[in-house]
Design a protein around this motif. Sequence first.
Motif, mmCIF file in Angstrom:
data_model
loop_
_atom_site.group_PDB
_atom_site.id
_atom_site.type_symbol
_atom_site.label_atom_id
_atom_site.label_comp_id
_atom_site.label_asym_id
_atom_site.label_seq_id
_atom_site.Cartn_x
_atom_site.Cartn_y
_atom_site.Cartn_z
ATOM 1 N N MET A 1 -49.225 -24.415 -10.196
ATOM 2 C CA MET A 1 -47.896 -24.630 -10.751
ATOM 3 C C MET A 1 -47.355 -23.291 -11.257
ATOM 4 N N SER A 2 -46.116 -22.996 -10.947
ATOM 5 C CA SER A 2 -45.539 -21.712 -11.346
ATOM 6 C C SER A 2 -45.015 -21.767 -12.781
ATOM 7 N N LYS A 3 -45.012 -20.596 -13.409
ATOM 8 C CA LYS A 3 -44.511 -20.482 -14.765
ATOM 9 C C LYS A 3 -43.040 -20.115 -14.735
ATOM 10 N N VAL A 4 -42.270 -20.718 -15.630
ATOM 11 C CA VAL A 4 -40.851 -20.388 -15.754
ATOM 12 C C VAL A 4 -40.753 -18.990 -16.366
ATOM 13 N N PRO A 5 -40.014 -18.082 -15.725
ATOM 14 C CA PRO A 5 -39.870 -16.731 -16.283
ATOM 15 C C PRO A 5 -39.233 -16.745 -17.669
ATOM 16 N N ARG A 6 -39.546 -15.708 -18.454
ATOM 17 C CA ARG A 6 -39.073 -15.577 -19.833
ATOM 18 C C ARG A 6 -37.564 -15.791 -19.941
ATOM 19 N N ASN A 7 -36.781 -15.077 -19.113
ATOM 20 C CA ASN A 7 -35.328 -15.170 -19.246
ATOM 21 C C ASN A 7 -34.797 -16.567 -18.943
ATOM 22 N N PHE A 8 -35.369 -17.243 -17.976
ATOM 23 C CA PHE A 8 -34.932 -18.611 -17.671
ATOM 24 C C PHE A 8 -35.225 -19.522 -18.848
ATOM 25 N N ARG A 9 -36.409 -19.361 -19.412
ATOM 26 C CA ARG A 9 -36.808 -20.173 -20.560
ATOM 27 C C ARG A 9 -35.864 -19.941 -21.731
ATOM 28 N N LEU A 10 -35.557 -18.662 -22.000
ATOM 29 C CA LEU A 10 -34.669 -18.347 -23.118
ATOM 30 C C LEU A 10 -33.244 -18.834 -22.853
ATOM 31 N N LEU A 11 -32.795 -18.785 -21.610
ATOM 32 C CA LEU A 11 -31.476 -19.329 -21.283
ATOM 33 C C LEU A 11 -31.413 -20.831 -21.537
ATOM 34 N N GLU A 12 -32.502 -21.536 -21.212
ATOM 35 C CA GLU A 12 -32.575 -22.980 -21.493
ATOM 36 C C GLU A 12 -32.471 -23.227 -22.995
ATOM 37 N N GLU A 13 -33.221 -22.430 -23.772
ATOM 38 C CA GLU A 13 -33.199 -22.601 -25.227
ATOM 39 C C GLU A 13 -31.824 -22.255 -25.789
ATOM 40 N N LEU A 14 -31.191 -21.207 -25.245
ATOM 41 C CA LEU A 14 -29.869 -20.816 -25.700
ATOM 42 C C LEU A 14 -28.860 -21.927 -25.436
ATOM 43 N N GLU A 15 -28.907 -22.483 -24.250
ATOM 44 C CA GLU A 15 -27.973 -23.556 -23.908
ATOM 45 C C GLU A 15 -28.163 -24.755 -24.832
ATOM 46 N N LYS A 16 -29.405 -25.129 -25.061
ATOM 47 C CA LYS A 16 -29.680 -26.267 -25.945
ATOM 48 C C LYS A 16 -29.207 -25.969 -27.370
ATOM 49 N N GLY A 17 -29.481 -24.747 -27.839
ATOM 50 C CA GLY A 17 -29.064 -24.360 -29.188
ATOM 51 C C GLY A 17 -27.557 -24.304 -29.343
ATOM 52 N N GLU A 18 -26.868 -23.742 -28.345
ATOM 53 C CA GLU A 18 -25.413 -23.614 -28.434
ATOM 54 C C GLU A 18 -24.701 -24.956 -28.340
ATOM 55 N N LYS A 19 -25.271 -25.869 -27.571
ATOM 56 C CA LYS A 19 -24.642 -27.183 -27.415
ATOM 57 C C LYS A 19 -25.037 -28.140 -28.524
ATOM 58 N N GLY A 20 -25.938 -27.705 -29.407
ATOM 59 C CA GLY A 20 -26.358 -28.566 -30.506
ATOM 60 C C GLY A 20 -27.075 -29.814 -30.036
ATOM 61 N N LEU A 21 -27.871 -29.660 -28.968
ATOM 62 C CA LEU A 21 -28.555 -30.821 -28.411
ATOM 63 C C LEU A 21 -29.851 -31.165 -29.144
ATOM 64 N N GLY A 22 -30.268 -30.299 -30.039
ATOM 65 C CA GLY A 22 -31.495 -30.549 -30.784
ATOM 66 C C GLY A 22 -31.220 -31.358 -32.036
ATOM 67 N N PRO A 23 -32.213 -31.476 -32.881
ATOM 68 C CA PRO A 23 -32.046 -32.227 -34.129
ATOM 69 C C PRO A 23 -31.067 -31.526 -35.071
ATOM 70 N N GLU A 24 -30.438 -32.298 -35.922
ATOM 71 C CA GLU A 24 -29.465 -31.742 -36.860
ATOM 72 C C GLU A 24 -30.112 -30.945 -37.984
ATOM 73 N N SER A 25 -31.427 -31.053 -38.134
ATOM 74 C CA SER A 25 -32.114 -30.405 -39.245
ATOM 75 C C SER A 25 -32.383 -28.919 -39.015
#
Length: 138
Positions: A1-25
């Motif tokens: 199984m291949s590993k997701v490259p660092r930048n792709f992973r961080l882009l995923e986290e950025l998108e989730k963080g910017e859209k407020g898709l995580g918990p409100e806490s």
Amino acid sequence: MSKVPRNFRLLEELEKGEKGLGPESCSYGLADSDDITMTNWNGTILGPPHSNHENRIYSVSIECGPNYPDEPPKIKFVSKVNVPCVDSTTGEVKSSVFHTLRDWKRAYTMETLLLDLRKEMATPANKKLPQPKEGATF
């Protein structure tokens, strides 16, 4: 199984963080939107209820080094907080003490880290610790 490259992973986290898709806490995002290396991040943790942290917003800085997510990020509180896993003079979260950093897994994210810090604040041993004056910073 291949590993997701660092930048792709961080882009995923950025998108989730910017859209407020995580918990409100907790929330997180890039400290500088022009940072193409996606190294420096800001985060916030809402103090857990029924604790001396209640109704407080804690600011943290997160540094995702070149080996993230294989290695944990460095995280430092900007807001003063009294919790045993946080160095009382620098605000750095001690990786030797804080289980999430010490036992880091590639699957963990910045959200995991922030939520686990919030849980640490809410433990019976930590929730009643006296806290610095609100608004104090390191």
